[in-house]
Design an enzyme around this catalytic site. Structure first.
Site, PDB file in Angstrom:
ATOM      1  CG  ASP A  30      -2.120   0.891   1.072  1.00 36.75           C
ATOM      2  OD1 ASP A  30      -3.238   0.351   0.962  1.00 36.75           O
ATOM      3  OD2 ASP A  30      -1.952   2.134   1.028  1.00 36.75           O
ATOM      4  CB  THR A 122     -15.924  -2.870  -8.629  1.00 40.77           C
ATOM      5  OG1 THR A 122     -16.064  -3.774  -7.516  1.00 40.77           O
ATOM      6  CG2 THR A 122     -17.176  -2.906  -9.478  1.00 40.77           C
ATOM      7  NE  ARG A 150     -22.405 -10.741   3.304  1.00 38.27           N
ATOM      8  CZ  ARG A 150     -23.007 -11.522   4.198  1.00 38.27           C
ATOM      9  NH1 ARG A 150     -24.202 -11.239   4.632  1.00 38.27           N
ATOM     10  NH2 ARG A 150     -22.404 -12.596   4.669  1.00 38.27           N
ATOM     11  CE  LYS A 201     -18.638  -5.969  -6.602  1.00 29.18           C
ATOM     12  NZ  LYS A 201     -17.528  -5.836  -5.739  1.00 29.18           N
ATOM     13  CG  LEU A 247     -36.709  -9.588   0.036  1.00 29.13           C
ATOM     14  CD1 LEU A 247     -37.689 -10.736  -0.056  1.00 29.13           C
ATOM     15  CD2 LEU A 247     -37.078  -8.504  -0.988  1.00 29.13           C
ATOM     16  CG  ASN A 248     -33.878  -7.339   6.294  1.00 32.85           C
ATOM     17  OD1 ASN A 248     -34.828  -8.042   6.634  1.00 32.85           O
ATOM     18  ND2 ASN A 248     -32.635  -7.783   6.274  1.00 32.85           N
ATOM     19  CB  CYS A 257     -20.173  -1.529  -2.848  1.00 30.72           C
ATOM     20  SG  CYS A 257     -18.635  -1.881  -1.984  1.00 30.72           S
TER      21      CYS A 257
HETATM   22  C1  UGA Z   1     -21.905  -5.104  -1.035  1.00 26.11           C
HETATM   23  C2  UGA Z   1     -22.278  -6.505  -1.572  1.00 26.11           C
HETATM   24  O1  UGA Z   1     -23.277  -7.101  -0.736  1.00 26.11           O
HETATM   25  C3  UGA Z   1     -21.053  -7.424  -1.628  1.00 26.11           C
HETATM   26  O2  UGA Z   1     -21.407  -8.671  -2.204  1.00 26.11           O
HETATM   27  C4  UGA Z   1     -19.975  -6.732  -2.479  1.00 26.11           C
HETATM   28  O3  UGA Z   1     -18.791  -7.488  -2.500  1.00 26.11           O
HETATM   29  C5  UGA Z   1     -19.662  -5.383  -1.895  1.00 26.11           C
HETATM   30  O4  UGA Z   1     -20.858  -4.578  -1.857  1.00 26.11           O
HETATM   31  C6  UGA Z   1     -18.634  -4.709  -2.772  1.00 26.11           C
HETATM   32  O5  UGA Z   1     -18.963  -4.370  -3.920  1.00 26.11           O
HETATM   33  O6  UGA Z   1     -17.436  -4.662  -2.402  1.00 26.11           O
HETATM   34  P1  UGA Z   1     -21.493  -4.063   1.393  1.00 26.11           P
HETATM   35  O7  UGA Z   1     -21.320  -2.745   0.688  1.00 26.11           O
HETATM   36  O8  UGA Z   1     -20.520  -4.451   2.443  1.00 26.11           O
HETATM   37  O9  UGA Z   1     -21.481  -5.268   0.308  1.00 26.11           O
HETATM   38  O10 UGA Z   1     -22.923  -3.989   2.061  1.00 26.11           O
HETATM   39  P2  UGA Z   1     -24.284  -4.829   2.029  1.00 26.11           P
HETATM   40  O11 UGA Z   1     -24.336  -5.746   3.166  1.00 26.11           O
HETATM   41  O12 UGA Z   1     -24.537  -5.378   0.695  1.00 26.11           O
HETATM   42  O13 UGA Z   1     -25.332  -3.641   2.294  1.00 26.11           O
HETATM   43  C7  UGA Z   1     -25.423  -2.533   1.390  1.00 26.11           C
HETATM   44  C8  UGA Z   1     -26.500  -1.566   1.835  1.00 26.11           C
HETATM   45  O14 UGA Z   1     -27.793  -2.158   1.667  1.00 26.11           O
HETATM   46  C9  UGA Z   1     -26.419  -1.159   3.295  1.00 26.11           C
HETATM   47  O15 UGA Z   1     -26.700   0.211   3.419  1.00 26.11           O
HETATM   48  C10 UGA Z   1     -27.491  -2.000   3.966  1.00 26.11           C
HETATM   49  O16 UGA Z   1     -27.999  -1.461   5.151  1.00 26.11           O
HETATM   50  C11 UGA Z   1     -28.549  -2.034   2.872  1.00 26.11           C
HETATM   51  N1  UGA Z   1     -29.481  -3.166   2.993  1.00 26.11           N
HETATM   52  C12 UGA Z   1     -29.039  -4.453   2.842  1.00 26.11           C
HETATM   53  C13 UGA Z   1     -30.837  -2.924   3.213  1.00 26.11           C
HETATM   54  O17 UGA Z   1     -31.271  -1.760   3.347  1.00 26.11           O
HETATM   55  N2  UGA Z   1     -31.696  -3.986   3.295  1.00 26.11           N
HETATM   56  C14 UGA Z   1     -31.267  -5.269   3.149  1.00 26.11           C
HETATM   57  O18 UGA Z   1     -32.118  -6.191   3.216  1.00 26.11           O
HETATM   58  C15 UGA Z   1     -29.918  -5.513   2.925  1.00 26.11           C
END
Ligand code: UGA
Length: 429
Positions: A30, A122, A150, A201, A247-248, A257
């Protein structure tokens, strides 16, 4: 296997530590010297569940080391590029400067030995092709190896992936990747061409963002039709073709991301002359959601003299200190723009990162109950476990008002002394 990882952020670091744990020799590179020194001493610069323990373990086994120099490339079998690909300052396209500057540094260290350069960042369709022609080296195979982990569950996702997508045009590179993932179930590997892997992706993140937007719109409908969104989510999620995950309903999606990748895919498609109408609606709808929630809060406090608001949660979701494109921060900024009030905030991990964005616009608290003092309204914006079971006696004795707006539908307990509004059941607006 000798692996060099370029970039020690939320992706590069868990991936590097994961491969070290699997017995490989990993060097993480890095440009940030302070970060590298901290990591050498077993200190993490991000929060990720379980990562510190694995870092310390693999440092002591000499399976992992950290460097600002690219010298270790010489001995590498595979170089994994995991640098940031942020949104451009000018438009919604992807800024590939970190990619190209790291490729330039890698190129300086290449000799005549065979190596695979795997792009984990990405990147838009065709980026691997461009990197290959820039390197112009027949001993190098460039592949796309997108990451699906995630934040908050990075190690879990690394060790138990749903799939490992490999975009490659080379049999030799595919053999090396099979060896790299030999401890994983072979069925997890999906070999496709490079451009398809790059699109998979973006399409995955965009589909998940769409799913969230869909359920948030259903929540809006439930509020008007006096139904309960949790029942609707359960009812449709039990169909295995739909699936219960993502689905939350909530305050909208955020993080480093989804917001960036949905905009990037929209731009990529536009450049091909294709209109992704579902994605367009998702992006617009998600942005509107932040404003709608802020307006709901402002409507509630508008008749209160010198109102005070308490906010629980600043990170973009639970399990991380990351506040990049956090719905909570976005909503707070919208509230401050739309109405005059005092905002008090609490988060178990993310206060330091939130301060970098919110500065002195809000008052910060290290304890969730002191944050409530004299507040007219409590709004829950991040779904931390500790918000599930609140002590309502403490709430009663500290808050001025008796209303809670639970934007994550996380509260498990209720108390008849309080008005609790959840997303998608009853209407707060
Ligand atoms: C996301 C993807 O889920 C990963 O598969 C991917 O590798 C990553 O982006 C990336 O591109 O590096 P992440 O950003 O860590 O992962 O977060 P998520 O868990 O996917 O949540 C994203 C957003 O959606 C959050 O704000 C979360 O609160 C929201 N969310 C998620 C909801 O509002 N409802 C849900 O049911 C799920």
């Amino acid at each position: 296997m000798n692996i060099v990882i370029i970039g020690t952020g939320y992706v590069g670091l868990p991936v590097g530590i994961g491969f070290a744990e699997l017995g490989n020799k990993v060097v993480c590179v890095d440009v940030d010297e302070i970060k590298i020194n901290n990591l050498r001493n077993g200190k993490l610069t991000i929060y990720e569940n379980g990562l510190k323990e694995l870092l310390v373990k693999n440092l002591s086994k000499n399976n992992i080391c950290f460097d600002i120099s690219y010298d270790s490339i010489k001995n590498a079998d595979i170089v994994i590029v995991a640098v940031g690909t942020p949104q451009s300052d000018i438009d919604n396209s992807v800024d590939l400067n970190f990619i190209y500057s790291s490729i330039k540094e890698i190129a300086k260290k290449l000799d005549n030995s065979y190596k695979v350069i795997a792009i984990k960042s990405t990147v838009p369709i065709g980026t691997c092709d461009k990197i290959e022609s820039l390197l112009n080296n027949e001993n190098i195979d460039v592949i796309s190896l997108p990451e699906f982990l995630r934040e908050g569950y990075a190690l879990e996702d690394f060790f138990s992936p749903d799939r490992i997508v490999v975009g490659s045009n080379s049999k030799k590179a595919n053999d090396l990747i099979m060896e790299l993932y030999s401890s994983f179930n072979k069925d997890k590997l999906l070999f496709v061409d490079r451009k398809s892997a790059e699109l998979i992706k973006y399409a995955s993140n965009s589909f998940l963002a769409m799913k969230i937007h869909f359920i948030n719109e259903m929540a809006n409908l439930c509020e008007k039709a006096n139904l309960n969104i949790d029942d609707i989510s359960k009812g449709i999620g039990l169909d295995s073709r739909i699936g219960a995950k993502f689905l939350n309903p909530g305050p909208g999606y955020g993080g480093s991301c989804f917001p960036k990748d949905t905009l990037a895919l929209q731009t990529i498609a536009k450049n091909y002359g294709v209109n992704l109408s579902l994605l367009n609606a998702t992006i617009d709808g998600n942005n509107r959601r932040f404003i709608d929630i802020a307006n709901n809060v402002c409507n509630f406090v508008k008749h209160i003299k010198s109102p005070t608001l308490a906010i629980y949660g600043l990170s973009f979701k639970k399990g991380t200190d990351d506040c990049r494109y956090s719905p909570s921060i976005n909503i707070i900024l919208n509230i401050l723009k739309a109405c005059d009030l005092i905002v008090k905030v609490y988060d178990p991990l993310a206060i330091d990162n939130a301060k970098k964005i919110l500065g002195d616009k809000v008052l910060y608290f290290n304890d969730k109950y002191s944050c409530l003092k004299d507040s007219d309204l409590l709004v829950i914006l991040t779904e931390w476990e500790e918000f599930k079971y609140l002590d309502f006696d403490i709430l009663y004795n500290n808050m001025k008002g008796r209303t809670i707006y639970d934007c994550r539908n996380i509260l498990c307990t209720t108390d008849s002394r309080f008005n609790i509004f959840k997303v998608g059941s009853g209407s707060f607006s």
